[in-house]
Design an enzyme around this catalytic site. Structure first.
Site, short mmCIF file in Angstrom:
data_model
loop_
_atom_site.label_atom_id
_atom_site.label_comp_id
_atom_site.label_asym_id
_atom_site.label_seq_id
_atom_site.Cartn_x
_atom_site.Cartn_y
_atom_site.Cartn_z
CD1 TRP A 34 -2.04 -2.22 1.94
CD2 TRP A 34 -2.90 -1.43 0.03
NE1 TRP A 34 -3.00 -3.11 1.51
CE2 TRP A 34 -3.54 -2.65 0.35
CE3 TRP A 34 -3.28 -0.76 -1.13
CZ2 TRP A 34 -4.53 -3.21 -0.45
CZ3 TRP A 34 -4.28 -1.32 -1.94
CH2 TRP A 34 -4.89 -2.53 -1.59
CG ASP A 86 -3.44 3.91 4.04
OD1 ASP A 86 -4.54 3.73 4.58
OD2 ASP A 86 -3.05 3.24 3.05
CE LYS A 138 -8.44 -3.50 3.62
NZ LYS A 138 -7.77 -2.50 2.79
#
Ligand SMILES: *Cc1c(COP(=O)(O)O)cnc(C)c1O
Length: 359
Positions: free
Chosen positions: A101, A168, A192
């Site tokens: 990511w 993030d 999530k």
């Protein structure tokens, strides 16, 4: 009705209590005669949901007044592009590379003609840890990924930086309290740890909103969302509705502090199971970097036959989503806020029995 223990990494488990409320309210939301999905985003009916979700985020996170809460679409992945678009001022930008990511975020900055400084990385050891970092420079921003969903690594503490810190937090939203003195922007897709896909939460310090250049399209400016209460155009009404229910559920459990305590207890059960298996199970992450959200592990010698067998046994026992990410293989138990202690205990028992049988 059968409800599985869902250890999937994302989209992932949603509290059953939340789904039950949504089910009950689906056809007739608060005696309005319509579903919240059918309500105008300019209606009073929807406004109360929107306002409540923002209020809960502020309260649960104890957010100081100089932060804005914004609702965007495009997933966390769109933030990889929006962060440099909105925060780059022509100076330096710093990224910590802790896996897939982070790499995607770095790539998006490069697409915009920026050359990011990679201030630290754990790539040489396949991202098994959070690297030690020293920031000296005054840059436009510094970027980290708080929880690395694939490798199962997580910051125990955010670094202190002199430039604005962007985080993030897609896979550990609302799972621990945050020291806002250290953070200037934090974002994550909701699917999530906070509900459904379709909504990305952006929390940003107000003094960063005006950096954006006039050449950036309207819908890609944080400022547009801040000035319109995230109602510039139609927001994902149902995703925000579920987010609000999830936030109310967290509140009913005693808030983020209580959720954090429970998450630590859950993670300990699995890590203890791995550590006490005499090497039958091996954790991908180094001890000091282990994630409370994703436990990534292998069976000794990366025995893929045994790993497949364990996955099968788990499925028979109603535990799903345990297959590891293709980039590191093995298994991964995602134990987000909505995973119950009971689910984790059931998995630990299964792992212990399996290790005994095959040791
Ligand atoms: C899943 C994930 C993303 C991507 O999220 P999307 O909403 O699918 O774009 C980004 N960062 C992290 C840490 C993730 O776990």
């Amino acid at each position: 009705m059968k409800r599985a223990y869902n250890f999937g990494a994302g989209p992932s488990a949603i509290p059953t209590e939340v789904l039950e409320i949504a089910q009950k309210e689906l056809l007739d939301y608060k005696e309005s005669g319509i579903s919240i999905m059918e309500a105008s985003h300019r209606s009073k009916l929807y406004d109360s949901v929107h306002t409540s979700a923002i209020k809960h985020i502020r309260e649960l996170y104890k957010l100081p007044d100089d932060f804005e809460v914004l609702f965007l679409q495009g997933g966390a992945s769109m933030q990889f592009a929006m962060v440099p678009m909105n925060l780059y001022k022509g100076g330096c930008v710093q990224y910590v590379n802790t896996g897939v990511w982070s790499k995607k975020a770095i790539k998006e900055a490069k697409i915009q003609g920026i050359t990011p400084q990679i201030v630290a990385t754990s790539e040489a050891s396949n991202f098994d840890s959070i690297p030690k970092i020293n920031f000296d420079d005054d840059c436009d921003y510094t970027y980290i990924t708080s929880n690395n969903t694939i490798y199962g690594t997580q910051y125990k503490e955010f670094p202190r930086t002199s430039s604005p810190l962007v985080v993030d937090a897609s896979s550990d939203l609302f799972s621990y309290t945050i020291d806002w003195d250290r953070v200037d922007m934090l974002f994550g897709g909701a699917q999530k740890n906070a509900g459904l896909s379709g909504i990305t939460i952006v929390i940003i310090r107000k003094n960063l909103l005006n950096r954006v250049k006039d050449s950036v399209p309207t819908m890609l400016r944080y400022k547009t969302y801040a000035e319109s209460n995230s109602l510039f155009n139609t927001p994902p009404v149902f995703s925000i509705y579920i987010l609000n229910l999830v936030l109310e559920w967290i509140e009913s459990k005693g808030g983020i502090e209580a959720i954090d305590r429970l998450n630590k207890a859950k993670a300990k059960i699995l890590y203890d199971t791995i550590d006490n298996s005499q090497g039958f199970y091996m954790c991908h992450a180094k001890k000091d970097s282990r994630s409370l959200m994703n436990v990534s592990f292998n069976i000794k010698n990366k025995n893929s036959q045994l790993e497949t067998e364990l996955l099968k046994e788990a499925e028979t026992a109603n535990m799903i989503g345990l297959k590891g990410h293709r980039s590191i293989g093995g298994l991964r138990a995602s134990i987000y806020n909505a995973m119950t202690l009971e689910g984790v205990e059931a998995l630990a028992k299964l792992m212990q029995d399996f290790a005994k049988k095959h040791a």
